[in-house]
Write a protein that holds these residues in place. Structure first.
Motif, PDB file in Angstrom:
ATOM      1  N   ALA A  34      20.140  22.560  21.331  1.00 33.45           N
ATOM      2  CA  ALA A  34      18.749  22.491  20.861  1.00 33.45           C
ATOM      3  C   ALA A  34      18.691  21.862  19.478  1.00 33.45           C
ATOM      4  O   ALA A  34      19.650  21.937  18.702  1.00 33.45           O
ATOM      5  CB  ALA A  34      18.138  23.890  20.821  1.00 33.45           C
ATOM      6  N   ILE A  35      17.569  21.218  19.197  1.00 30.28           N
ATOM      7  CA  ILE A  35      17.249  20.768  17.843  1.00 30.28           C
ATOM      8  C   ILE A  35      16.059  21.603  17.395  1.00 30.28           C
ATOM      9  O   ILE A  35      14.988  21.541  18.007  1.00 30.28           O
ATOM     10  CB  ILE A  35      16.917  19.272  17.780  1.00 30.28           C
ATOM     11  N   VAL A  36      16.258  22.384  16.369  1.00 28.43           N
ATOM     12  CA  VAL A  36      15.248  23.362  15.974  1.00 28.43           C
ATOM     13  C   VAL A  36      15.076  23.377  14.459  1.00 28.43           C
ATOM     14  O   VAL A  36      15.853  22.773  13.719  1.00 28.43           O
ATOM     15  CB  VAL A  36      15.642  24.781  16.445  1.00 28.43           C
ATOM     16  N   LEU A  37      14.066  24.103  14.022  1.00 28.88           N
ATOM     17  CA  LEU A  37      13.914  24.382  12.601  1.00 28.88           C
ATOM     18  C   LEU A  37      14.866  25.529  12.276  1.00 28.88           C
ATOM     19  O   LEU A  37      14.540  26.696  12.479  1.00 28.88           O
ATOM     20  CB  LEU A  37      12.469  24.755  12.275  1.00 28.88           C
ATOM     21  N   VAL A  38      16.055  25.190  11.806  1.00 29.80           N
ATOM     22  CA  VAL A  38      17.072  26.225  11.574  1.00 29.80           C
ATOM     23  C   VAL A  38      16.663  27.145  10.430  1.00 29.80           C
ATOM     24  O   VAL A  38      17.175  28.259  10.317  1.00 29.80           O
ATOM     25  CB  VAL A  38      18.455  25.601  11.310  1.00 29.80           C
ATOM     26  N   SER A  39      15.725  26.695   9.588  1.00 27.14           N
ATOM     27  CA  SER A  39      15.216  27.566   8.526  1.00 27.14           C
ATOM     28  C   SER A  39      14.417  28.731   9.100  1.00 27.14           C
ATOM     29  O   SER A  39      14.165  29.718   8.398  1.00 27.14           O
ATOM     30  CB  SER A  39      14.353  26.762   7.552  1.00 27.14           C
ATOM     31  N   ASN A  40      14.023  28.642  10.374  1.00 22.57           N
ATOM     32  CA  ASN A  40      13.290  29.736  11.016  1.00 22.57           C
ATOM     33  C   ASN A  40      14.194  30.676  11.811  1.00 22.57           C
ATOM     34  O   ASN A  40      13.727  31.707  12.315  1.00 22.57           O
ATOM     35  CB  ASN A  40      12.228  29.177  11.973  1.00 22.57           C
ATOM     36  N   LEU A  41      15.470  30.326  11.956  1.00 22.06           N
ATOM     37  CA  LEU A  41      16.372  31.174  12.733  1.00 22.06           C
ATOM     38  C   LEU A  41      16.590  32.515  12.030  1.00 22.06           C
ATOM     39  O   LEU A  41      16.704  32.571  10.800  1.00 22.06           O
ATOM     40  CB  LEU A  41      17.724  30.479  12.935  1.00 22.06           C
ATOM     41  N   HIS A  48      24.896  26.848  14.310  1.00 23.97           N
ATOM     42  CA  HIS A  48      23.997  25.728  14.028  1.00 23.97           C
ATOM     43  C   HIS A  48      24.605  24.800  12.982  1.00 23.97           C
ATOM     44  O   HIS A  48      25.506  25.185  12.237  1.00 23.97           O
ATOM     45  CB  HIS A  48      22.620  26.219  13.583  1.00 23.97           C
ATOM     46  N   HIS A  49      24.090  23.578  12.976  1.00 23.43           N
ATOM     47  CA  HIS A  49      24.523  22.569  12.012  1.00 23.43           C
ATOM     48  C   HIS A  49      23.285  21.934  11.399  1.00 23.43           C
ATOM     49  O   HIS A  49      22.448  21.378  12.108  1.00 23.43           O
ATOM     50  CB  HIS A  49      25.378  21.491  12.691  1.00 23.43           C
ATOM     51  N   LEU A  50      23.165  22.023  10.087  1.00 32.18           N
ATOM     52  CA  LEU A  50      22.013  21.455   9.386  1.00 32.18           C
ATOM     53  C   LEU A  50      22.057  19.933   9.416  1.00 32.18           C
ATOM     54  O   LEU A  50      23.089  19.324   9.138  1.00 32.18           O
ATOM     55  CB  LEU A  50      22.004  21.944   7.932  1.00 32.18           C
ATOM     56  N   LEU A  51      20.920  19.310   9.743  1.00 32.77           N
ATOM     57  CA  LEU A  51      20.814  17.849   9.747  1.00 32.77           C
ATOM     58  C   LEU A  51      20.031  17.331   8.544  1.00 32.77           C
ATOM     59  O   LEU A  51      20.469  16.406   7.860  1.00 32.77           O
ATOM     60  CB  LEU A  51      20.155  17.375  11.044  1.00 32.77           C
ATOM     61  N   ILE A  52      18.860  17.902   8.290  1.00 32.83           N
ATOM     62  CA  ILE A  52      18.065  17.465   7.128  1.00 32.83           C
ATOM     63  C   ILE A  52      17.308  18.644   6.530  1.00 32.83           C
ATOM     64  O   ILE A  52      16.983  19.612   7.226  1.00 32.83           O
ATOM     65  CB  ILE A  52      17.040  16.365   7.491  1.00 32.83           C
ATOM     66  N   ARG A  53      17.024  18.535   5.234  1.00 35.39           N
ATOM     67  CA  ARG A  53      16.114  19.449   4.547  1.00 35.39           C
ATOM     68  C   ARG A  53      14.883  18.631   4.149  1.00 35.39           C
ATOM     69  O   ARG A  53      15.006  17.650   3.416  1.00 35.39           O
ATOM     70  CB  ARG A  53      16.757  20.053   3.301  1.00 35.39           C
ATOM     71  N   PHE A  98      26.480  14.585  22.062  1.00 37.26           N
ATOM     72  CA  PHE A  98      25.178  14.481  21.398  1.00 37.26           C
ATOM     73  C   PHE A  98      25.277  15.044  19.977  1.00 37.26           C
ATOM     74  O   PHE A  98      24.748  14.447  19.022  1.00 37.26           O
ATOM     75  CB  PHE A  98      24.123  15.246  22.194  1.00 37.26           C
ATOM     76  N   HIS A  99      25.936  16.180  19.841  1.00 39.77           N
ATOM     77  CA  HIS A  99      26.160  16.820  18.541  1.00 39.77           C
ATOM     78  C   HIS A  99      26.828  15.836  17.578  1.00 39.77           C
ATOM     79  O   HIS A  99      26.354  15.594  16.459  1.00 39.77           O
ATOM     80  CB  HIS A  99      27.028  18.062  18.762  1.00 39.77           C
ATOM     81  N   ASP A 100      27.927  15.232  18.003  1.00 43.99           N
ATOM     82  CA  ASP A 100      28.677  14.320  17.144  1.00 43.99           C
ATOM     83  C   ASP A 100      27.887  13.051  16.834  1.00 43.99           C
ATOM     84  O   ASP A 100      27.923  12.549  15.697  1.00 43.99           O
ATOM     85  CB  ASP A 100      30.007  13.942  17.807  1.00 43.99           C
ATOM     86  N   ALA A 101      27.168  12.537  17.831  1.00 46.14           N
ATOM     87  CA  ALA A 101      26.395  11.311  17.632  1.00 46.14           C
ATOM     88  C   ALA A 101      25.274  11.516  16.627  1.00 46.14           C
ATOM     89  O   ALA A 101      25.047  10.668  15.749  1.00 46.14           O
ATOM     90  CB  ALA A 101      25.827  10.824  18.971  1.00 46.14           C
ATOM     91  N   LEU A 102      24.561  12.644  16.718  1.00 45.65           N
ATOM     92  CA  LEU A 102      23.455  12.879  15.795  1.00 45.65           C
ATOM     93  C   LEU A 102      23.959  13.055  14.357  1.00 45.65           C
ATOM     94  O   LEU A 102      23.360  12.533  13.419  1.00 45.65           O
ATOM     95  CB  LEU A 102      22.657  14.129  16.216  1.00 45.65           C
ATOM     96  N   ILE A 103      25.061  13.751  14.190  1.00 44.28           N
ATOM     97  CA  ILE A 103      25.619  13.925  12.852  1.00 44.28           C
ATOM     98  C   ILE A 103      26.014  12.570  12.276  1.00 44.28           C
ATOM     99  O   ILE A 103      25.759  12.276  11.099  1.00 44.28           O
ATOM    100  CB  ILE A 103      26.826  14.880  12.899  1.00 44.28           C
ATOM    101  N   GLU A 104      26.604  11.716  13.099  1.00 48.32           N
ATOM    102  CA  GLU A 104      26.984  10.383  12.648  1.00 48.32           C
ATOM    103  C   GLU A 104      25.763   9.537  12.287  1.00 48.32           C
ATOM    104  O   GLU A 104      25.727   8.856  11.259  1.00 48.32           O
ATOM    105  CB  GLU A 104      27.777   9.670  13.748  1.00 48.32           C
ATOM    106  N   MET A 105      24.703   9.613  13.129  1.00 44.71           N
ATOM    107  CA  MET A 105      23.492   8.837  12.860  1.00 44.71           C
ATOM    108  C   MET A 105      22.828   9.289  11.558  1.00 44.71           C
ATOM    109  O   MET A 105      22.376   8.459  10.766  1.00 44.71           O
ATOM    110  CB  MET A 105      22.502   9.002  14.010  1.00 44.71           C
TER     111      MET A 105
END
Length: 301
Positions: A148-155, A163-168, A291-298
């Motif tokens: 899932a891609i979620v608002l991890v600040s709401n977890l 989870h892995h943070l992508l952006i703030r 997908f996990h690895d690709a998004l982190i790379e992007m």
């Protein structure tokens, strides 16, 4: 002889066009304001046309600037496709990926990243699911969703998810282009509390807002509560109210073409954090890992 603008300068142009401000473009790209200003001016000189009208409220695209923006976006899409088509990846990877996401992620974050992944892994069938945070958590644990891609600040702190943070994404105050608060050197929640407020109520936005309002002992004067970001945008742009929302959903223009400004608040406002989430006990399937690895790379690129 005319020169072709560099991709770096074109990124500067896109950032200014999307934010409407050189200062915001500099923050978004982590470069100096002078670099942005010089880059945009050099593009205009090389093209021999005016791309922006410089106004007190910000940078407004001219008709030529709007046309140029569409063409530049096509250039970057072509660059992405060229890299994806030649980058070393696993062409033999096949299978399906059950990917869940929240409303905000679906509309304002995922689409370009998903397109890149699909070009990179054409053998993976991605099935998309929009759901609430609680439904996503349950779906990951029950194996209905792989990732899932979620608002991890709401977890929740005790969630059984990794989870892995992508952006703030910072949250700022949105106001119309002629709002009196734009004239203040400093704006606090106390100032916001005196104004009619437009409350977004999707992705737990309302409960999140009340968490940072509570310590101040204040509360917003909610004129209207809505699940539509575009409704918030239009109401703010037309002067009916103000709102605090994240930069990820910010756009400088409403659907009617009216200007929206955003202001940093002096009170501490938490960021909206977006990330990947998965069930800690089950781990990731091969397609979910890709997908996990690709998004982190992007996101790193």
């Amino acid at each position: 002889m005319s020169r072709t603008p560099s991709l770096r300068k074109l990124r500067y142009f896109i950032a200014v066009a999307e934010s409407g401000r050189v200062t915001q473009a500099a923050v978004d790209l982590n470069v100096s304001q002078s670099s942005i200003t010089t880059g945009v001016r050099e593009i205009e000189e090389e093209l021999g046309v005016k791309l922006f009208e410089r106004q007190a409220q910000g940078m407004l695209l001219t008709r030529e600037g709007t046309r140029f923006l569409h063409r530049v976006r096509h250039i970057f899409q072509a660059v992405d496709e060229a890299f994806d088509s030649t980058r070393m990846h696993s062409p033999t990877l096949t299978g399906s990926l059950e990917l869940a996401m929240s409303y905000t992620v679906a509309g304002y974050f995922l689409p370009p990243l998903l397109a890149q992944f699909q070009r990179r892994y054409p053998g993976v069938s991605v099935k998309l699911h929009e759901a609430s945070r609680t439904d996503i958590q349950q779906g990951l644990q029950s194996e209905r969703f792989d990732l899932a891609i979620v608002l991890v600040s709401n977890l929740e702190s005790d969630t059984p998810l990794d989870h892995h943070l992508l952006i703030r994404s910072p949250r700022r105050l949105w106001v119309g282009s002629h709002h009196p608060l734009l004239q203040q050197r400093q704006v606090r929640l106390a100032d916001v509390a005196r104004e009619p407020y437009i409350m977004l109520n999707v992705d737990e936005a309302e409960s999140t807002a009340m968490r940072y309002w509570a310590p101040s002992g204040l509360s917003p004067q909610v004129l209207f509560s809505t699940s539509s970001v575009e409704a918030v945008r239009s109401l703010v742009a037309n002067g009916s109210g103000i709102s605090i929302l994240s930069d990820m959903v910010y756009r400088p223009w409403s659907l009617e073409g009216r200007r929206i400004e955003h202001i940093d608040l002096s009170d501490p406002i938490p960021t909206m954090d977006v990330g990947l989430a998965w069930d800690a006990g089950r781990g990731l399937t091969s397609t979910a890992q890709a997908f996990h690895d690709a998004l982190i790379e992007m996101m790193a690129g």
